[in-house]
Design a protein around this motif. Sequence first.
Motif, PDB file in Angstrom:
ATOM      1  N   GLN A 168       0.835  -1.205   0.000  1.00  0.00           N
ATOM      2  CA  GLN A 168       0.000   0.000   0.000  1.00  0.00           C
ATOM      3  C   GLN A 168       0.868   1.252   0.000  1.00  0.00           C
ATOM      4  N   TYR A 173       2.297   1.729  -3.437  1.00  0.00           N
ATOM      5  CA  TYR A 173       1.292   2.279  -4.352  1.00  0.00           C
ATOM      6  C   TYR A 173       1.158   3.789  -4.178  1.00  0.00           C
ATOM      7  N   SER A 216       2.166   6.336  -7.263  1.00  0.00           N
ATOM      8  CA  SER A 216       0.980   6.760  -8.016  1.00  0.00           C
ATOM      9  C   SER A 216       1.185   8.000  -8.877  1.00  0.00           C
ATOM     10  N   LYS A 271      -7.157  -6.544  -5.888  1.00  0.00           N
ATOM     11  CA  LYS A 271      -7.654  -5.163  -5.915  1.00  0.00           C
ATOM     12  C   LYS A 271      -6.510  -4.165  -5.927  1.00  0.00           C
ATOM     13  N   ASP A 329      -5.577  -1.350  -8.818  1.00  0.00           N
ATOM     14  CA  ASP A 329      -5.274   0.054  -8.519  1.00  0.00           C
ATOM     15  C   ASP A 329      -3.926   0.445  -9.117  1.00  0.00           C
ATOM     16  N   CYS A 330      -2.955  -0.441  -8.965  1.00  0.00           N
ATOM     17  CA  CYS A 330      -1.626  -0.170  -9.519  1.00  0.00           C
ATOM     18  C   CYS A 330      -1.696  -0.036 -11.039  1.00  0.00           C
ATOM     19  N   GLN A 350      -2.730   3.238 -12.303  1.00  0.00           N
ATOM     20  CA  GLN A 350      -1.727   4.305 -12.170  1.00  0.00           C
ATOM     21  C   GLN A 350      -0.429   3.955 -12.886  1.00  0.00           C
TER      22      GLN A 350
END
Length: 865
Positions: free
Chosen positions: A392, A395, A399, A447, A451-452, A455
């Motif tokens: 996390q 990320y 981002s 998930k 998300d990665c 971005q």
Amino acid sequence: MFRDEKSSSSQVSLHCSDPPPGGDSSSTTTDSVSPVPNSYDSLEGGSYPGEHRTPKTSSTTLTKHLAQSVLTRSTLWLTFLSSQPQPQMHSAGSHTNMSQLSAALGGLSGVPELEVEALRPVNLLQERNLLPLRPLEAPEPHLSADLKKANCSPNTFRCTLTNIPQSQALLNKARLPLGLLLHPFRDLSQLPVITSNTIVRCRSCRAYINPFVSFLDQRRWKCNLCYRVNDVPDEFMYNPVTRSYGEPHKRPEVQNSTVEFIASSDYMLRPPQPAVYLFVLDVSHNAVEAGYLQVCCQTLLENLDRMPGDTRTRVGFVTFDSTIHFYNLHESLSQPQMLVVSDIDDVFIPTHDSLLVNLKESKELVRGLLTALPGMFFQTRETHSALGPALQAAYKLMSPTGGRVSLFQTQLPTLGHGLLQSREDPNQRSTTKGVQHLGPATDFYKKLALDCSGQQIGVDLFLLSSQYSDLASLACVSKYSAGSIFYYPSFHHVRNPAQLDKFRKDLERYLTRKIGFEAVMRIRCTKGLSIHTFHGNFFVRSTDLLSLANVNPDSGFAVQMSIEESLADTSLACFQAALLYTSSKGKRRIRVHTLCLPVVSQLSDVYAGADVQAITCLLANMAIDRSISSSLSDARDALVNAVVDSLSAYKSTVSNLQQSGLIAPASLCLFPLYVLALLKQKALRTGTSTRLDERVFAMCEFKTQPLQQVMRMVHPNLYRVDAMSDQGALHLSDCVVPQPHLLHLTAEKLTREGAFLMDCGSVFYLWIGKCCNQMFIREVLGCPNHASIPPNMTHIPELENPQSERLRAFLAWLQDSRTFSSTLHVVKDDASGKTSFFQYLVEDRSESAFSYYEFLLHVQQQISK
């Protein structure tokens, strides 16, 4: 993030070569990539043919596994079955005359004699020596000489059928899968690179102009995919190679099936990102005890200057155990600063300005950190792993720019988000209910990967573990972010020197290979053909568009296809893959591959063009999906049925040849052998010896490796090497490379008087017979006799004699054919050495393996039902 639907619009230049590693330049299927709906029907808005047939049970003369299996065709042919009824079986006798064969097949549509040979009936129960003396080459499509010369290399783009059926009904009759295998970003020695203000594309389907378009005149060209007539732009009238006007058909784009364009700003939604690398390192007690950190940091130190990038390249480091440690590497500091975040439930970034730094400006601080890191945690007693929170944090840190996260993990995550519990029970590895826990235990990593991907962050996972670490869950972070997965079971820097050496060499290749950022890949095909399932590591953005946050030269992809409309009005079918990416130098590029294949109207031609290796690889991908969505037993039975169905369909087409036995066309004579070998692989075999993580990793390899590497894993190459000579050798530069013949993977080919090398893709086994010539043992291994060969020998010493030089040259040549290093194990002919070597022999009967002859008998019995 980026469009693949615009064209740029002045000077034209041409370069020939692949961009250097520092320069310019998976998978899961569509039914498993969230948030895309979890089914093909939802994604593509259609369905593919299926049929319902009466279940069949296997022969009681085969192994217990097959004897208890229910072979239900409608569910176990991996969705490839058509709505056509099962062909009627006929009696048989012997007939081998080629002219009569051609007549019996209804003619060959003008196919050359070579393809008649591909249709020669082979009685598999009588002919045992089917393996060619050299590794199998891809079949050549039946095209004109000009089209053959212009066609895409099979190492880049390959179809399971080199003759495309005219209709889905014809494909259904053949009982063979239609699909593509693609290696889009592989290293190339010759790559035309085109700089032009005008990238010529079809105004309708947006295909790139290629060698297979038709020029109606100098001002108009017809698209080979959708058949629209397009205008030739004025700029395209100039040929940069001949420096002349009025020859658009001689342009490099029209002369080469693989080209790379330098794209304009029309192909980007933001300025191209810099090369950004973040290393996330496990520093728990388990990691320190395994000893990977020292090797990792040292290899990074040695390769910092070789990592792809330019003056904008940025780098950062995060370490973790029960807490997360960031490192301030701002150029103004005299030494790195560690910043510790202990709140793993709500991770925050302590500072954004100095955690990802310009590599050139902060290189000395980076070197200092890499030198100090192994010692900083040498005395740690922290046993927990907060992997989820560390990811996390990565990320959040990456981002704003996107880039590559290199994750090193040595154990099961035990704290914070994404913590996992052990799910492996050695006694339940293979039960009557099938192998359990092949899917993830949590959707956290999937998930996060999505998300990665959004971005433009790709996550590569290095798992170095001696115990179960739930790779089925952890692998999701790479699968859905277009990353790579590396696995080193039983890794230890002292107790497992072979794995240590492989990790070091793999990491060096990984750090220095070329890379593409913020990429998308679209596959287009001739009107009437349809793509419905992808295999590889990616995120599916639309029905034919894959999002690849990172793209690397070592990843392969597979695509399943169907025929939606008749191709009767065309004689050629074409496929085009366009990969749009940002190079490590910040250039936007488009690499385009185009494949052309003939369309045929007769079943005999379909069989003549079958590519048995491509078929095996595609079926392997489909079987992996079947194992996860249904069960391992279903997947195995489906593979068996693939053989039964294809050979029964072939037999029905040659019924008036009246030949008895188990008959296959020469083009498919190795199909049963390859499927049997596939059933023995860690990914698909039964029994209790296969650890869950090792099984899952084998599945990941099948889904992401290029065809050649997959085939080495499925059916290793076996050579006798104790009597190699220079006869038929390759002469490369100043090196002579022997070319021993391939041997069948059967115990009868082994003799205790010989030495045999088995190439299994990621590992070489050198088996030394108990009665092997002592001179060979002395000259090659440096040992006086068989008894003195050490039990864990993992390298061949450099000795100055012809035998040693031949074997080392041959091993080096084999190694050069793959990008990552293969370990070597010298295996003595004794009880302790048999397991690792003999598990690959087709005749070995351990666990799920059964003999080749028994397998053929089973297939024959199923066909006869």
